[in-house]
Design a protein around this motif. Structure first.
Motif, mmCIF file in Angstrom:
data_model
loop_
_atom_site.group_PDB
_atom_site.id
_atom_site.type_symbol
_atom_site.label_atom_id
_atom_site.label_comp_id
_atom_site.label_asym_id
_atom_site.label_seq_id
_atom_site.Cartn_x
_atom_site.Cartn_y
_atom_site.Cartn_z
ATOM 1 N N ILE A 6 15.338 77.431 -0.349
ATOM 2 C CA ILE A 6 16.191 76.339 -0.011
ATOM 3 C C ILE A 6 17.552 76.835 -0.178
ATOM 4 O O ILE A 6 18.020 77.151 -1.422
ATOM 5 C CB ILE A 6 15.835 74.979 -0.891
ATOM 6 C CG1 ILE A 6 14.493 74.674 -0.673
ATOM 7 C CG2 ILE A 6 16.988 74.006 -0.365
ATOM 8 C CD1 ILE A 6 14.155 73.568 -1.376
ATOM 9 N N GLY A 66 21.180 73.538 2.134
ATOM 10 C CA GLY A 66 19.823 72.577 2.140
ATOM 11 C C GLY A 66 18.658 72.866 3.248
ATOM 12 O O GLY A 66 17.735 72.100 3.505
ATOM 13 N N TYR A 80 16.579 71.704 8.100
ATOM 14 C CA TYR A 80 17.422 71.088 6.910
ATOM 15 C C TYR A 80 16.465 70.191 6.231
ATOM 16 O O TYR A 80 15.195 69.641 7.005
ATOM 17 C CB TYR A 80 18.136 69.980 7.431
ATOM 18 C CG TYR A 80 19.730 70.693 7.666
ATOM 19 C CD1 TYR A 80 20.350 71.202 6.761
ATOM 20 C CD2 TYR A 80 20.100 71.127 9.277
ATOM 21 C CE1 TYR A 80 21.568 71.592 6.938
ATOM 22 C CE2 TYR A 80 21.441 71.656 9.401
ATOM 23 C CZ TYR A 80 22.045 72.125 8.353
ATOM 24 O OH TYR A 80 23.214 72.694 8.698
ATOM 25 N N TYR A 81 16.102 70.032 4.973
ATOM 26 C CA TYR A 81 14.970 69.538 4.123
ATOM 27 C C TYR A 81 14.806 68.097 4.602
ATOM 28 O O TYR A 81 13.469 67.646 4.503
ATOM 29 C CB TYR A 81 15.200 69.517 2.642
ATOM 30 C CG TYR A 81 16.170 69.035 1.965
ATOM 31 C CD1 TYR A 81 15.962 67.464 1.748
ATOM 32 C CD2 TYR A 81 17.413 69.437 1.637
ATOM 33 C CE1 TYR A 81 17.011 66.712 1.236
ATOM 34 C CE2 TYR A 81 18.452 68.750 1.069
ATOM 35 C CZ TYR A 81 18.295 67.312 0.856
ATOM 36 O OH TYR A 81 19.158 66.492 0.189
ATOM 37 N N GLU A 82 15.894 67.272 5.068
ATOM 38 C CA GLU A 82 15.761 65.841 5.438
ATOM 39 C C GLU A 82 15.092 65.631 6.505
ATOM 40 O O GLU A 82 14.275 64.674 7.071
ATOM 41 C CB GLU A 82 17.081 65.391 5.851
ATOM 42 C CG GLU A 82 17.985 65.280 4.640
ATOM 43 C CD GLU A 82 18.838 66.410 4.880
ATOM 44 O OE1 GLU A 82 18.673 67.428 5.358
ATOM 45 O OE2 GLU A 82 19.997 66.304 4.099
ATOM 46 N N VAL A 139 10.583 70.269 -2.402
ATOM 47 C CA VAL A 139 12.046 69.700 -1.911
ATOM 48 C C VAL A 139 12.205 68.658 -3.089
ATOM 49 O O VAL A 139 13.372 68.384 -3.314
ATOM 50 C CB VAL A 139 12.122 69.308 -0.678
ATOM 51 C CG1 VAL A 139 13.260 68.278 -0.289
ATOM 52 C CG2 VAL A 139 11.981 70.452 0.306
ATOM 53 N N VAL A 140 11.272 67.838 -3.145
ATOM 54 C CA VAL A 140 11.604 66.676 -4.060
ATOM 55 C C VAL A 140 11.898 67.318 -5.761
ATOM 56 O O VAL A 140 12.792 66.848 -6.242
ATOM 57 C CB VAL A 140 10.444 65.967 -4.424
ATOM 58 C CG1 VAL A 140 10.323 64.883 -5.496
ATOM 59 C CG2 VAL A 140 9.840 65.144 -3.060
ATOM 60 N N HIS A 170 13.409 70.257 -6.156
ATOM 61 C CA HIS A 170 14.664 71.074 -6.036
ATOM 62 C C HIS A 170 15.734 69.904 -5.790
ATOM 63 O O HIS A 170 16.825 70.005 -6.517
ATOM 64 C CB HIS A 170 14.638 71.534 -4.679
ATOM 65 C CG HIS A 170 15.770 72.298 -4.149
ATOM 66 N ND1 HIS A 170 16.066 73.569 -4.941
ATOM 67 C CD2 HIS A 170 16.885 72.046 -3.519
ATOM 68 C CE1 HIS A 170 17.562 73.682 -4.346
ATOM 69 N NE2 HIS A 170 17.957 73.002 -3.762
ATOM 70 N N VAL A 171 15.535 68.750 -5.437
ATOM 71 C CA VAL A 171 16.762 67.702 -5.081
ATOM 72 C C VAL A 171 16.780 67.002 -6.447
ATOM 73 O O VAL A 171 17.941 66.648 -6.768
ATOM 74 C CB VAL A 171 16.542 66.979 -4.027
ATOM 75 C CG1 VAL A 171 17.378 65.750 -3.842
ATOM 76 C CG2 VAL A 171 16.461 67.622 -2.358
ATOM 77 N N GLU A 175 15.250 64.032 -7.197
ATOM 78 C CA GLU A 175 15.074 62.691 -7.063
ATOM 79 C C GLU A 175 13.936 62.391 -6.218
ATOM 80 O O GLU A 175 13.828 63.042 -5.040
ATOM 81 C CB GLU A 175 16.510 62.058 -6.883
ATOM 82 C CG GLU A 175 17.019 62.310 -5.519
ATOM 83 C CD GLU A 175 18.254 61.583 -5.218
ATOM 84 O OE1 GLU A 175 18.573 61.286 -4.274
ATOM 85 O OE2 GLU A 175 19.045 61.364 -6.213
ATOM 86 N N GLU A 185 12.029 60.132 -3.387
ATOM 87 C CA GLU A 185 12.576 59.310 -2.180
ATOM 88 C C GLU A 185 12.355 57.935 -2.725
ATOM 89 O O GLU A 185 11.102 57.542 -3.200
ATOM 90 C CB GLU A 185 11.441 59.848 -0.948
ATOM 91 C CG GLU A 185 11.697 59.087 0.222
ATOM 92 C CD GLU A 185 10.966 59.405 1.315
ATOM 93 O OE1 GLU A 185 10.966 58.672 2.208
ATOM 94 O OE2 GLU A 185 10.347 60.375 1.324
#
Length: 305
Positions: free
Chosen positions: A93, A97, A132-134, A163-164, A166-167, A169, A171
């Motif tokens: 990543i 992002g 993009y991860y989104e 991704v969760v 890494h970010v 937080e 969803e």
């Protein structure tokens, strides 16, 4: 200079030239898997294990830097293990992002799976190459071959979990369900059903989250997997929104997830007191199936409403 010495000098010069060319090639052209992920030669530094029970699929995390030491990405090693192969993925990543994924190691479990694995590699290259991860949620998780019918879905889930992690937080699935910010007024739990009273766009809704486990057949054996659904009901008792989070979907993968999501969304417009639709695919002699489990969760929601 003697002829023999001249030949030695020439051979030494040729060997030196070849060495310089080889070093230049290694420096200028990406050679490793991680190099190719970022289309340049890189260093992988600060490697450390990930010890987290919630993210036990993630084995390691590291940093990716340019050859002059500038950080360009975080790198994770994640394992994917199912009936057909054991796979370790590099998931990168970058600082913008964007997500990249490549296979680091694969051990197929039968000859047929080995022959189909190039399809999985093509799936990785096509979908996880700077997305993009989104937007991972919009990737098709269905597999293209029966022998690996769950592979792409499991890979997508594994990348999503990275991704969760890494970010940092999780969803907010109610926000995803409704499509925007909401106000939580009350929350209660009864068995496997949690009820949320919320206000969204100045309208009151009751949101139900129900989770359960059931059996599925992966073409070799019967397994048990979990499903979580979200259902929003307006003040008149009408079902207005549904959500089947793929990151929380541990049941039959691939096309079965897509079909089950369609089955769940089919209850939009029903009144919560209406009879819920029966599954279209089962149960079978091998398993009850994902749609059957969703039907049972809808009945659980009705029972607690």
């Amino acid at each position: 200079m003697k002829k023999e010495n001249l030949i030695l000098v020439l051979m030494f010069g040729l060997m030196l030239l070849i060495s310089v060319i080889a070093l230049s090639f290694d420096y200028l052209f990406p050679t490793s898997v991680v190099d190719k992920m970022f289309n340049q030669n890189v260093n992988v530094v600060n490697v450390k294990p990930v010890v987290d029970a919630e993210f036990n699929e993630i084995l390691e995390q590291a940093e990716v830097t340019t050859l002059d030491g500038k950080k360009i990405a975080d790198l994770y090693t994640v394992r994917v293990d199912h009936t057909y192969f054991y796979l370790e993925l590099y998931v990168g990543i970058d600082l913008d992002g964007k997500v990249y994924a490549r296979d680091k190691y694969v051990r197929t479990k039968d000859d047929t799976s080995s022959s189909y694995f190039p399809l999985v590699r093509a799936y990785l290259l096509k979908n996880y190459n700077g997305l993009y991860y989104e937007n991972i949620q919009f990737i098709d998780g269905a597999a293209g071959a029966t022998t690996i019918v769950v592979s792409r879905s499991i890979i997508k889930n594994a990348v999503s979990k990275v991704v969760v992690f890494h970010v940092g937080e999780e969803e907010d699935y109610i926000e995803t369900l409704l499509g925007g910010k909401y106000k939580l007024n009350n929350e209660s739990t009864d068995g496997n059903v949690t009820t949320y009273d919320v206000t969204f766009n100045n309208l009151d809704y009751t949101v139900y989250m129900a989770s359960g486990t059931g059996t599925y057949y992966d073409f070799q054996s019967v397994n048990e997997g979990s499903i979580t659904i979200y259902v929003a009901v307006d003040s008149d008792g009408k079902i207005t929104h549904t959500l089947l989070p793929e990151a929380l979907y541990g049941h039959s993968g691939g096309n079965f997830y897509s079909a089950t999501n369609t089955f769940l969304s089919g209850v939009i417009g029903y009144n919560l007191n209406d009879p819920m639709p029966d599954s279209t695919t089962g149960p079978t002699t091998n398993s009850n199936g994902s749609q059957y489990l969703v039907n049972q969760l809808l009945l659980d929601i009705q029972g607690g409403a």
